[in-house]
Structure formats: C-alpha cells, structure tokens
Write a protein that holds these residues in place. Sequence first.
Motif, PDB file in Angstrom:
ATOM      1  N   GLY A  15      13.045 -25.682 -70.168  1.00 24.99           N
ATOM      2  CA  GLY A  15      12.072 -25.756 -69.098  1.00 24.99           C
ATOM      3  C   GLY A  15      12.685 -26.004 -67.735  1.00 24.99           C
ATOM      4  O   GLY A  15      12.009 -25.879 -66.714  1.00 24.99           O
ATOM      5  N   GLY A  16      13.952 -26.342 -67.724  1.00 24.30           N
ATOM      6  CA  GLY A  16      14.635 -26.614 -66.466  1.00 24.30           C
ATOM      7  C   GLY A  16      15.135 -25.366 -65.779  1.00 24.30           C
ATOM      8  O   GLY A  16      14.869 -24.241 -66.214  1.00 24.30           O
ATOM      9  N   SER A  17      15.869 -25.582 -64.699  1.00 25.78           N
ATOM     10  CA  SER A  17      16.366 -24.485 -63.870  1.00 25.78           C
ATOM     11  C   SER A  17      17.847 -24.649 -63.570  1.00 25.78           C
ATOM     12  O   SER A  17      18.372 -25.762 -63.545  1.00 25.78           O
ATOM     13  CB  SER A  17      15.604 -24.430 -62.535  1.00 25.78           C
ATOM     14  OG  SER A  17      14.227 -24.196 -62.724  1.00 25.78           O
ATOM     15  N   LEU A  18      18.494 -23.522 -63.364  1.00 24.45           N
ATOM     16  CA  LEU A  18      19.881 -23.478 -62.910  1.00 24.45           C
ATOM     17  C   LEU A  18      20.024 -22.287 -61.984  1.00 24.45           C
ATOM     18  O   LEU A  18      19.283 -21.301 -62.109  1.00 24.45           O
ATOM     19  CB  LEU A  18      20.853 -23.303 -64.083  1.00 24.45           C
ATOM     20  CG  LEU A  18      21.271 -24.506 -64.925  1.00 24.45           C
ATOM     21  CD1 LEU A  18      22.159 -24.043 -66.063  1.00 24.45           C
ATOM     22  CD2 LEU A  18      21.961 -25.565 -64.088  1.00 24.45           C
ATOM     23  N   ILE A  19      20.989 -22.374 -61.083  1.00 16.93           N
ATOM     24  CA  ILE A  19      21.317 -21.203 -60.280  1.00 16.93           C
ATOM     25  C   ILE A  19      22.803 -20.923 -60.441  1.00 16.93           C
ATOM     26  O   ILE A  19      23.638 -21.814 -60.319  1.00 16.93           O
ATOM     27  CB  ILE A  19      20.923 -21.397 -58.799  1.00 16.93           C
ATOM     28  CG1 ILE A  19      21.229 -20.127 -58.005  1.00 16.93           C
ATOM     29  CG2 ILE A  19      21.607 -22.596 -58.173  1.00 16.93           C
ATOM     30  CD1 ILE A  19      20.545 -20.083 -56.653  1.00 16.93           C
ATOM     31  N   LEU A  20      23.114 -19.682 -60.758  1.00 18.59           N
ATOM     32  CA  LEU A  20      24.487 -19.227 -60.868  1.00 18.59           C
ATOM     33  C   LEU A  20      24.865 -18.468 -59.597  1.00 18.59           C
ATOM     34  O   LEU A  20      24.048 -17.756 -59.026  1.00 18.59           O
ATOM     35  CB  LEU A  20      24.660 -18.304 -62.073  1.00 18.59           C
ATOM     36  CG  LEU A  20      24.233 -18.852 -63.432  1.00 18.59           C
ATOM     37  CD1 LEU A  20      24.521 -17.825 -64.521  1.00 18.59           C
ATOM     38  CD2 LEU A  20      24.915 -20.158 -63.732  1.00 18.59           C
ATOM     39  N   SER A  21      26.116 -18.627 -59.192  1.00 15.79           N
ATOM     40  CA  SER A  21      26.632 -17.919 -58.027  1.00 15.79           C
ATOM     41  C   SER A  21      27.900 -17.172 -58.409  1.00 15.79           C
ATOM     42  O   SER A  21      28.635 -17.602 -59.301  1.00 15.79           O
ATOM     43  CB  SER A  21      26.958 -18.896 -56.899  1.00 15.79           C
ATOM     44  OG  SER A  21      25.826 -19.647 -56.527  1.00 15.79           O
ATOM     45  N   CYS A  22      28.126 -16.077 -57.733  1.00 20.38           N
ATOM     46  CA  CYS A  22      29.330 -15.285 -57.980  1.00 20.38           C
ATOM     47  C   CYS A  22      29.826 -14.739 -56.654  1.00 20.38           C
ATOM     48  O   CYS A  22      29.066 -14.105 -55.904  1.00 20.38           O
ATOM     49  CB  CYS A  22      29.034 -14.150 -58.937  1.00 20.38           C
ATOM     50  SG  CYS A  22      30.414 -13.001 -59.209  1.00 20.38           S
ATOM     51  N   ALA A  23      31.092 -14.990 -56.372  1.00 22.82           N
ATOM     52  CA  ALA A  23      31.717 -14.502 -55.150  1.00 22.82           C
ATOM     53  C   ALA A  23      32.668 -13.361 -55.478  1.00 22.82           C
ATOM     54  O   ALA A  23      33.520 -13.513 -56.359  1.00 22.82           O
ATOM     55  CB  ALA A  23      32.466 -15.637 -54.466  1.00 22.82           C
ATOM     56  N   ALA A  24      32.502 -12.252 -54.788  1.00 23.47           N
ATOM     57  CA  ALA A  24      33.372 -11.094 -54.977  1.00 23.47           C
ATOM     58  C   ALA A  24      34.349 -10.994 -53.812  1.00 23.47           C
ATOM     59  O   ALA A  24      33.989 -11.251 -52.662  1.00 23.47           O
ATOM     60  CB  ALA A  24      32.540  -9.821 -55.067  1.00 23.47           C
ATOM     61  N   SER A  25      35.567 -10.618 -54.130  1.00 19.59           N
ATOM     62  CA  SER A  25      36.572 -10.416 -53.091  1.00 19.59           C
ATOM     63  C   SER A  25      37.491  -9.277 -53.513  1.00 19.59           C
ATOM     64  O   SER A  25      37.519  -8.888 -54.672  1.00 19.59           O
ATOM     65  CB  SER A  25      37.381 -11.681 -52.841  1.00 19.59           C
ATOM     66  OG  SER A  25      38.082 -12.056 -54.015  1.00 19.59           O
ATOM     67  N   GLY A  26      38.238  -8.773 -52.541  1.00 22.05           N
ATOM     68  CA  GLY A  26      39.167  -7.690 -52.838  1.00 22.05           C
ATOM     69  C   GLY A  26      38.711  -6.381 -52.224  1.00 22.05           C
ATOM     70  O   GLY A  26      38.158  -6.356 -51.135  1.00 22.05           O
ATOM     71  N   ASN A  27      38.876  -5.304 -52.968  1.00 27.72           N
ATOM     72  CA  ASN A  27      38.594  -3.956 -52.480  1.00 27.72           C
ATOM     73  C   ASN A  27      37.122  -3.624 -52.710  1.00 27.72           C
ATOM     74  O   ASN A  27      36.770  -2.872 -53.609  1.00 27.72           O
ATOM     75  CB  ASN A  27      39.498  -2.953 -53.205  1.00 27.72           C
ATOM     76  CG  ASN A  27      39.529  -1.621 -52.499  1.00 27.72           C
ATOM     77  OD1 ASN A  27      39.116  -1.506 -51.355  1.00 27.72           O
ATOM     78  ND2 ASN A  27      40.014  -0.597 -53.184  1.00 27.72           N
TER      79      ASN A  27
END
Length: 117
Positions: A15-27
């Motif tokens: 019933g809870g919440s989470l937030i995922l993050s993803c950082a992209a770098s490069g070409n």
Amino acid sequence: QVQLVESGGGLVQAGGSLILSCAASGNIFNENVMGWHRQTPGKQRELVASVTSGGFTNYTDSVKGRFTISRDNAKNMVYLQMNSLKPKDTAVYYCSWNRVGMRYKYWGQGTQVTVSS
C-alpha cells in the motif's frame, strides 16, 4: 555508450509508495526511449513502463493506475512513481535506454524493491 544509474529502491509495506530515479549519461541521442523493467528469480525480465523522448508512455497492465513514468529530457532522467505497491511488485527494477527504432538496450545495474505484506 550510454551509462545508466538507478536509485530509490528499498523496503516498503504493501500500500505504500516509492519513486525510482535513473540518470543517463554518455552518447545520448535525442530520439530515444527510456524504460523500467523488473525481474524476479527464475523469471524473465519484463517491461513495467516506458516513455519516449516525445512523451509517449506505455505500461504493462498490472501497474496501470498505480505507477507513473516520467522523464526530464534536459537532465536525461527518468522516474517511476510507484503507488499502492503490492507484494507481487517485489523485484529488481532495471532502467533501460535505447534509440528509437533500435532494439539494442543499455541497462542500469538494477535496484531492489521489496514490498512486505
């Protein structure tokens, strides 16, 4: 080459919440698709949600209405807001990146999400 770094996994009660993050770098090419996939032991990795650089989104049926994918093109970031989490959402979540029209995907290292009942 594209590098992806995920963050935001953890342990949460049902019933809870989470937030995922993803950082992209490069070409990074402008026309791309970023997505979130998940995998549990003994099962194939499955698509959870994806979003194109133009903002088109796609969700697997089991998360529709509960998860929201979004992105910040200026920062090359993608997010997954997960609400109303269920124990069956427990998995390692992977961020992906691919050029539009290309099947090859780059992957992050994965982040564990555990939902307790």
